[in-house]
Design a protein around this motif. Structure first.
Motif, short mmCIF file in Angstrom:
data_model
loop_
_atom_site.label_atom_id
_atom_site.label_comp_id
_atom_site.label_asym_id
_atom_site.label_seq_id
_atom_site.Cartn_x
_atom_site.Cartn_y
_atom_site.Cartn_z
N PHE A 164 -2.31 2.15 -0.24
CA PHE A 164 -1.39 1.27 0.21
C PHE A 164 -1.30 1.17 1.53
O PHE A 164 -0.15 1.14 2.25
CB PHE A 164 -0.10 1.91 -0.50
CG PHE A 164 0.25 1.72 -1.93
CD1 PHE A 164 0.67 0.41 -2.58
CD2 PHE A 164 -0.30 2.79 -2.76
CE1 PHE A 164 0.93 0.41 -3.95
CE2 PHE A 164 -0.15 2.60 -4.11
CZ PHE A 164 0.54 1.67 -4.74
N GLY A 165 -2.41 1.63 2.31
CA GLY A 165 -2.38 1.66 3.63
C GLY A 165 -2.23 2.95 4.06
O GLY A 165 -2.13 3.93 3.25
N GLY A 166 -2.11 3.35 5.32
CA GLY A 166 -2.09 4.52 6.14
C GLY A 166 -3.31 5.31 6.28
O GLY A 166 -4.37 4.72 6.10
N ALA A 167 -3.08 6.43 6.97
CA ALA A 167 -4.30 7.13 7.60
C ALA A 167 -4.79 7.82 6.20
O ALA A 167 -4.25 8.58 5.64
CB ALA A 167 -3.68 8.04 8.55
N PRO A 168 -6.36 7.75 6.36
CA PRO A 168 -7.03 8.67 5.51
C PRO A 168 -7.18 9.83 5.79
O PRO A 168 -6.86 10.33 7.03
CB PRO A 168 -8.44 7.94 5.50
CG PRO A 168 -8.53 7.58 6.81
CD PRO A 168 -7.23 6.97 7.28
N GLY A 169 -7.17 11.12 4.68
CA GLY A 169 -7.32 12.39 4.94
C GLY A 169 -8.00 12.93 3.63
O GLY A 169 -8.36 12.19 2.75
#
Length: 347
Positions: free
Chosen positions: A210-215
């Motif tokens: 849903f978007g956002g930074a990968p981690g």
């Protein structure tokens, strides 16, 4: 009495667990792990295979190929064994050892991919290997759980109507987001019938679905390192993101009461309980889909050394593990800091 001749013919559809005694919030878990594949992925696997057989894609000499972090691979191994297909599962190092052994016991071949993307995911490497297999042998048939509409149709046809029959006054439905097959199938079903159910997707921190930074994501099941091709966010009211530490705490807290659930279920429960706590009302009829059971996580989520090495010793502090601790809040940061919630339709 039930008598079956193929393992995919059995699935417990109407078992729910109320976790209010554990978490203090009335939340009914629809248990999807009581079948011979051990997870909700049996539904998608059966529907995708049946669809491919109907349209002629699958032939008697076909080789089923799929990328999976575990549960779908087990389901396809089981179905392939019952139907006489050869099956190759392409997975990665996060796949639990027990899951890999189960696939092999069922006759599946496991190809372990070690190539990791810059964003911390293995999916691109797995998909590249799948494409190589298909290019090298024209008998290979890739069902592609990530883009196959039979994935969500399985839940439109089964999971959603099962919930609707059991809870005609349902207020909110929580579902984990991986390929989003379960999410999209159920959401489409309730939308098509104009049933005013609030659809809350639960994703794992580090996922980019849903978007956002990968981690970093170490617990297989939920989350994606790419946007799921099946996802249509217009059907989703809210998204809740859960840290893996809270997944582990939720799993272990349930286990202290005798319910051994898997990592995906722990994530969904953690997100749902946090969402319900922030609503300030106890009169909602809330259901969460519990995709899996916990036996395959005994050497990870339920193994102290594994947890401590990856997440620190504080993650092992679980309410309910000692007398008199049942009413304590879940250990960890404040809910607002560990779980992000995003409105959808109201934006």
């Amino acid at each position: 009495m039930s008598v079956i001749t193929v393992p995919q013919a059995f699935n417990e559809e109407d078992l729910y667990v109320d976790v209010e005694p554990v978490f203090g919030r009335s939340l009914l878990l629809k248990c999807e792990g009581f079948n011979f594949a051990g997870s909700i992925k049996l539904k998608a696997a059966a529907e995708m295979v049946a669809s491919a057989e109907r349209d002629g894609t699958l032939r008697p000499d076909s080789v089923l190929v799929e990328s999976s972090s575990g549960n779908l691979g087990v389901a396809l191994s089981m179905i392939a064994a019952s139907k006489g297909y050869r099956f190759i599962c392409v997975t990665d190092a996060r796949c639990n050892l027990a899951t890999r052994l189960m696939m092999e016991a069922l006759g599946g071949e496991v190809h372990l991919v070690g190539t990791q993307e810059a964003n911390g995911g293995f999916l691109a490497g797995r998909l590249a290997h799948v494409r190589e297999l298909c290019a090298s042998d024209d008998r290979c048939v890739w069902l592609s759980q990530y883009s196959n509409p039979a994935n969500w149709r399985a839940h439109y046809r089964t999971t959603a109507p099962e919930i609707a029959r059991a809870f005609p006054q349902l207020d909110v439905l929580f579902m984990g987001a991986g390929t989003t097959g379960t999410l999209m199938g159920c959401a489409r079903y309730f939308r098509d019938r104009r049933h005013p159910v609030r659809i809350v997707a639960v994703d794992i921190a580090g996922s980019v679905a849903f978007g956002g930074a990968p981690g970093r994501r170490m617990i297989p099941g939920l989350g994606m390192s790419m946007r799921p091709p099946l996802l249509d966010e217009s059907y989703v009211d809210e998204v809740v993101r859960v840290e893996e530490t809270d997944t582990i705490r939720a799993c272990r807290r349930l286990a202290r009461r005798g319910f051994l659930f898997g990592g995906s279920t722990g994530t969904v429960v953690s997100g749902a309980v946090d969402w319900l706590a922030r609503q300030g009302t106890g009169d909602l009829t809330a259901v969460a889909v519990a995709p899996d059971l916990g036996e395959r996580y005994l050497d990870t989520v339920y193994q102290d050394n594994w947890v401590e090495d990856l997440y620190g010793s504080r993650t092992l502090d679980v309410p309910g593990s000692a007398p008199g601790s049942e009413d304590l809040p879940v250990a960890g940061p404040e809910p607002a800091a560990r779980t992000a919630v995003h409105g959808r339709r109201d934006e």
